[in-house]
Design an enzyme around this catalytic site. Structure first.
Site, PDB file in Angstrom:
ATOM      1  N   SER A   1       7.787  72.596 127.889  1.00  0.00           N
ATOM      2  CA  SER A   1       8.528  73.878 127.601  1.00  0.00           C
ATOM      3  C   SER A   1       7.675  74.938 126.805  1.00  0.00           C
ATOM      4  O   SER A   1       7.583  74.601 125.760  1.00  0.00           O
ATOM      5  CB  SER A   1       9.828  73.448 126.732  1.00  0.00           C
ATOM      6  OG  SER A   1      10.465  74.563 126.393  1.00  0.00           O
TER       7      SER A   1
ATOM      8  N   HIS B   1       8.157  74.418 132.093  1.00  0.00           N
ATOM      9  CA  HIS B   1       9.661  74.530 131.871  1.00  0.00           C
ATOM     10  C   HIS B   1       9.829  75.787 131.122  1.00  0.00           C
ATOM     11  O   HIS B   1       9.246  75.929 130.015  1.00  0.00           O
ATOM     12  CB  HIS B   1      10.092  73.264 131.152  1.00  0.00           C
ATOM     13  CG  HIS B   1      11.724  73.396 131.188  1.00  0.00           C
ATOM     14  ND1 HIS B   1      12.656  72.838 131.921  1.00  0.00           N
ATOM     15  CD2 HIS B   1      12.170  73.733 129.776  1.00  0.00           C
ATOM     16  CE1 HIS B   1      13.765  72.919 131.277  1.00  0.00           C
ATOM     17  NE2 HIS B   1      13.591  73.389 130.107  1.00  0.00           N
TER      18      HIS B   1
ATOM     19  N   ASP C   1      12.604  78.415 129.316  1.00  0.00           N
ATOM     20  CA  ASP C   1      14.128  78.398 128.695  1.00  0.00           C
ATOM     21  C   ASP C   1      14.498  79.651 128.620  1.00  0.00           C
ATOM     22  O   ASP C   1      13.804  80.536 127.788  1.00  0.00           O
ATOM     23  CB  ASP C   1      13.873  77.575 127.180  1.00  0.00           C
ATOM     24  CG  ASP C   1      13.791  76.045 127.670  1.00  0.00           C
ATOM     25  OD1 ASP C   1      14.836  75.443 128.438  1.00  0.00           O
ATOM     26  OD2 ASP C   1      12.906  75.622 126.888  1.00  0.00           O
TER      27      ASP C   1
ATOM     28  N   MET D   1      17.121  82.167 127.356  1.00  0.00           N
ATOM     29  CA  MET D   1      18.625  82.183 126.407  1.00  0.00           C
ATOM     30  C   MET D   1      19.006  83.724 126.202  1.00  0.00           C
ATOM     31  O   MET D   1      18.154  84.657 126.211  1.00  0.00           O
ATOM     32  CB  MET D   1      18.151  81.823 125.060  1.00  0.00           C
ATOM     33  CG  MET D   1      17.463  80.171 125.345  1.00  0.00           C
ATOM     34  SD  MET D   1      17.000  79.684 123.496  1.00  0.00           S
ATOM     35  CE  MET D   1      16.615  78.165 123.985  1.00  0.00           C
TER      36      MET D   1
ATOM     37  N   HIS E   1      14.960  77.228 133.333  1.00  0.00           N
ATOM     38  CA  HIS E   1      16.400  76.741 132.821  1.00  0.00           C
ATOM     39  C   HIS E   1      17.239  77.916 132.104  1.00  0.00           C
ATOM     40  O   HIS E   1      16.957  78.344 131.064  1.00  0.00           O
ATOM     41  CB  HIS E   1      15.908  75.582 131.662  1.00  0.00           C
ATOM     42  CG  HIS E   1      17.098  75.027 130.898  1.00  0.00           C
ATOM     43  ND1 HIS E   1      17.078  74.480 129.819  1.00  0.00           N
ATOM     44  CD2 HIS E   1      18.621  75.056 131.194  1.00  0.00           C
ATOM     45  CE1 HIS E   1      18.208  73.984 129.405  1.00  0.00           C
ATOM     46  NE2 HIS E   1      19.446  74.492 130.085  1.00  0.00           N
TER      47      HIS E   1
ATOM     48  N   MET F   1      20.123  79.413 130.007  1.00  0.00           N
ATOM     49  CA  MET F   1      21.084  79.113 129.175  1.00  0.00           C
ATOM     50  C   MET F   1      21.812  80.432 128.967  1.00  0.00           C
ATOM     51  O   MET F   1      21.732  81.105 127.951  1.00  0.00           O
ATOM     52  CB  MET F   1      20.666  78.643 127.910  1.00  0.00           C
ATOM     53  CG  MET F   1      20.078  77.134 128.122  1.00  0.00           C
ATOM     54  SD  MET F   1      18.835  76.730 126.852  1.00  0.00           S
ATOM     55  CE  MET F   1      17.311  77.091 127.578  1.00  0.00           C
TER      56      MET F   1
ATOM     57  N   MET G   1      21.126  67.646 128.846  1.00  0.00           N
ATOM     58  CA  MET G   1      20.887  68.077 127.590  1.00  0.00           C
ATOM     59  C   MET G   1      20.904  66.918 126.539  1.00  0.00           C
ATOM     60  O   MET G   1      21.814  66.251 126.296  1.00  0.00           O
ATOM     61  CB  MET G   1      21.532  69.239 127.092  1.00  0.00           C
ATOM     62  CG  MET G   1      21.365  70.495 128.078  1.00  0.00           C
ATOM     63  SD  MET G   1      19.607  70.936 128.239  1.00  0.00           S
ATOM     64  CE  MET G   1      19.153  71.456 126.664  1.00  0.00           C
TER      65      MET G   1
ATOM     66  N   ASP H   1      16.090  66.955 128.681  1.00  0.00           N
ATOM     67  CA  ASP H   1      15.567  68.105 127.909  1.00  0.00           C
ATOM     68  C   ASP H   1      16.090  68.011 126.507  1.00  0.00           C
ATOM     69  O   ASP H   1      17.128  68.276 126.036  1.00  0.00           O
ATOM     70  CB  ASP H   1      16.208  69.268 128.725  1.00  0.00           C
ATOM     71  CG  ASP H   1      15.485  70.476 128.153  1.00  0.00           C
ATOM     72  OD1 ASP H   1      14.711  70.425 127.314  1.00  0.00           O
ATOM     73  OD2 ASP H   1      16.071  71.691 128.751  1.00  0.00           O
TER      74      ASP H   1
HETATM   75  C1  DX5 Z   1      16.557  73.482 124.441  1.00  0.00           C
HETATM   76  C2  DX5 Z   1      15.699  73.755 125.608  1.00  0.00           C
HETATM   77  C3  DX5 Z   1      14.571  72.917 125.703  1.00  0.00           C
HETATM   78  C4  DX5 Z   1      13.627  72.823 124.373  1.00  0.00           C
HETATM   79  C5  DX5 Z   1      12.897  71.570 124.290  1.00  0.00           C
HETATM   80  O1  DX5 Z   1      17.523  74.751 124.346  1.00  0.00           O
HETATM   81  O2  DX5 Z   1      16.420  73.507 126.679  1.00  0.00           O
HETATM   82  O3  DX5 Z   1      13.816  72.928 126.811  1.00  0.00           O
HETATM   83  O4  DX5 Z   1      12.682  73.892 124.439  1.00  0.00           O
HETATM   84  O5  DX5 Z   1      12.068  71.587 122.997  1.00  0.00           O
HETATM   85  P1  DX5 Z   1      11.991  70.392 122.335  1.00  0.00           P
HETATM   86  O6  DX5 Z   1      11.122  69.399 123.067  1.00  0.00           O
HETATM   87  O7  DX5 Z   1      11.019  70.738 121.060  1.00  0.00           O
HETATM   88  O8  DX5 Z   1      13.108  69.856 121.879  1.00  0.00           O
HETATM   89 ZN    ZN Z   2      15.147  73.556 128.783  1.00  0.00          ZN
END
Ligand code: DX5
Ligand code: ZN
Length: 220
Positions: free
Chosen positions: A9, A34, A36, A38, A67, A69, A138, A176
């Protein structure tokens, strides 16, 4: 059998050296990047948006596993396709018309993923599982990297595995949050197909070796 995929990620990457970190993933044993995304609404945090994804895509050589969010992800499906996303994952909790959303993702040429929060039971996916290319379980509350793995995820992983096999579906399971060498092999044995790892990879002294260590555990 396909190898268990490792998806670092980039949330945990050094954003001042993003090209370097993307190239590290290119040159490692990882399988996917990956990303993320947000929005500060669906989750409290804001990560990064379109211009940064564009920059990542220019350097990445492996599939982009995006991903989302964000609330109302339908607004941006074609934008993410144009940016080069290969897998686009939306949150179950953010999609009142999930079936329609998944069809839109596929029509835009991407694989369609659904993520579920720690409190969401896997059986809510029973009527849609045939249409889902990937379920992202998750294993932390979404919004931040570096959190502790929630152990109940293993129960959900086993439940999801049987839901998928009963439906005779090819859906992949991604885990994840809070993944590292302490839980990777247990997750792979329980049926995980993709492991996302942020801090474990990027906070280690040698990220390429950290990815190799995960690979050795899950793809012996
Ligand atoms: C959380 C994200 C993850 C996160 C994982 O909201 O969706 O992808 O970055 O990070 P680690 O491996 O540090 O938990
Ligand atoms: Zn993620």
């Amino acid at each position: 059998m396909d190898p268990v995929k490792i998806a670092p990620s980039l949330l945990a990457a050094d954003f001042g050296n993003l090209q370097r970190d993307v190239e590290m993933v290119n040159n490692s044993g990882a399988h996917w990047h990956h990303l993320d995304i947000m929005d500060g609404l669906f989750v409290p945090n804001i990560s990064y948006g379109m211009p940064v994804i564009k920059a990542i895509a220019q350097h990445a050589t492996k599939p982009l596993d995006v991903h989302l969010m964000i609330v109302d992800p339908d607004r941006y499906i074609t934008t993410f396709a144009d940016l080069g996303a290969d897998i686009l994952t939306v949150h179950y909790e953010a999609c009142p018309h999930l079936h329609r959303t998944l069809q839109k993702i596929k029509n835009a040429g991407m694989k369609a993923g659904v993520a579920i929060n720690p409190h969401t039971p896997v059986n809510v996916l029973e009527s849609i599982i045939q249409d889902v290319d990937l379920v992202c379980l998750m294993s932390v509350n979404p919004g931040y990297g570096g959190q502790k793995f929630i152990p109940h995820t293993l129960v959900k992983l086993r439940q999801l595995k049987s839901l998928i096999s009963e439906a005779n579906s090819k859906t992949l399971i991604e885990i994840d949050g809070g993944v590292g060498t302490g839980n990777a092999s247990e997750l792979a044995k329980a049926g995980a197909d993709v492991l996302v790892a942020g801090s474990f990879v990027f906070r280690s002294d040698n990220p390429v070796e950290a990815i190799a260590a995960l690979n050795t555990l899950v793809n012996p």
